[in-house]
Design an enzyme around this catalytic site. Structure first.
Site, PDB file in Angstrom:
ATOM      1  CB  ILE A  60      -0.952  -0.002   1.226  1.00  0.00           C
ATOM      2  CG1 ILE A  60      -1.841   1.251   1.240  1.00  0.00           C
ATOM      3  CG2 ILE A  60      -0.222  -0.142   2.545  1.00  0.00           C
ATOM      4  CD1 ILE A  60      -2.934   1.223   2.350  1.00  0.00           C
ATOM      5  CB  SER A  61       1.110   4.202  -2.183  1.00  0.00           C
ATOM      6  OG  SER A  61       1.093   3.440  -3.368  1.00  0.00           O
ATOM      7  CD  GLN A  62       5.935   7.590   1.524  1.00  0.00           C
ATOM      8  OE1 GLN A  62       6.821   7.083   0.841  1.00  0.00           O
ATOM      9  NE2 GLN A  62       6.180   8.444   2.483  1.00  0.00           N
TER      10      GLN A  62
END
Ligand code: SAH
Length: 224
Positions: free
Chosen positions: A69-71
């Site tokens: 999951i992207s930051q």
């Protein structure tokens, strides 16, 4: 939309989510609609229970199948660079992953079309976002390299995985005035190997800007 809270994590997550929003403001995210969208989406529901307590930290987290999951900062920044202060109508997202960025985009765009090539991720994201009563999203299990030509043209395209070069197929699916955000480069975690590019379709062609060094998972072709 309906915000779901599991018992117990509710208050904690609301506080930590508020802290995440303040951090995004400190990091320079200015668009109030984006901050509000990220305030309303319960990020902890998009990761495994064991990682939920870390879900509001400014870090990428594993979502299985070798993906992340992207930051939060990257989600906010990509969205801000995609929007350019204009309202978004049709957005194409390549790489649904856990569906968090999809949920944020769905708060801001009229409709989001999202493609994922790993079937269990596609299934899980679709189930979760449906459960959250987010209705303006269409899902496709397939190869994002091909885009989603039946629904084109798009005024925004957001690519969450890094190919070696910009796919021609996606350029063709942009409306005039449309914007695509795409990381370009090789493997992640080696300094400056990927660069985030913004492509704008003009009446006569495409403008390409190089924005900043980023680190995304690789863009793979075919499906899993
Ligand atoms: N925004 C997502 C990012 C997940 S990581 C999130 O925050 O969860 C990037 C995703 O892109 C992965 O799920 C990966 O499977 C997917 N992906 C990579 N190449 C793709 C392709 N060609 N077509 C569709 N999805 C792709």
């Amino acid at each position: 939309m309906t915000v779901l809270h599991t018992e117990g994590i509710g208050m904690t997550s609301r506080r930590t989510r508020e802290r995440m929003i303040r951090r995004l403001e400190e990091q320079g995210i200015k668009n109030a609609d984006i901050l509000e969208a990220m305030r309303s989406v319960p990020r902890h529901l998009f990761v495994d229970d064991a990682l939920a307590s870390r879900s509001y930290e400014d870090t990428a987290l594993p979502i299985g199948y070798g993906q992340t999951i992207s930051q939060p900062y990257i989600v906010a920044k990509m969205t801000e660079l995609l929007m350019l202060e204009r309202p978004l109508k049709k957005v194409l997202e390549i790489g649904t992953g856990c569906g968090y960025q999809t949920a944020v985009l769905a708060q801001l765009a009229e409709h989001v079309y999202s493609i994922e090539r790993i079937e269990p991720l596609y299934q899980q994201a679709k189930a979760l976002l449906t459960n959250l009563q987010i209705k303006n999203i269409s899902y496709l299990y397939g190869d994002g390299y091909l885009g989603w030509p039946e629904k084109a043209l798009y005024d925004g395209i957001l690519v969450a995985a890094a190919p070696a070069e910009i796919p021609e197929t996606l350029l063709k699916q942009m409306a005039v005035g449309g914007v695509m955000l795409i990381p370009i480069g090789g493997k992640r975690n080696e300094e400056n190997e990927q660069i985030l590019k913004r492509v704008t379709r003009t009446s006569s062609g495409y403008d390409i800007e190089e924005l900043e060094a980023v680190s995304f998972v690789p863009f793979l072709t075919g499906v899993n």
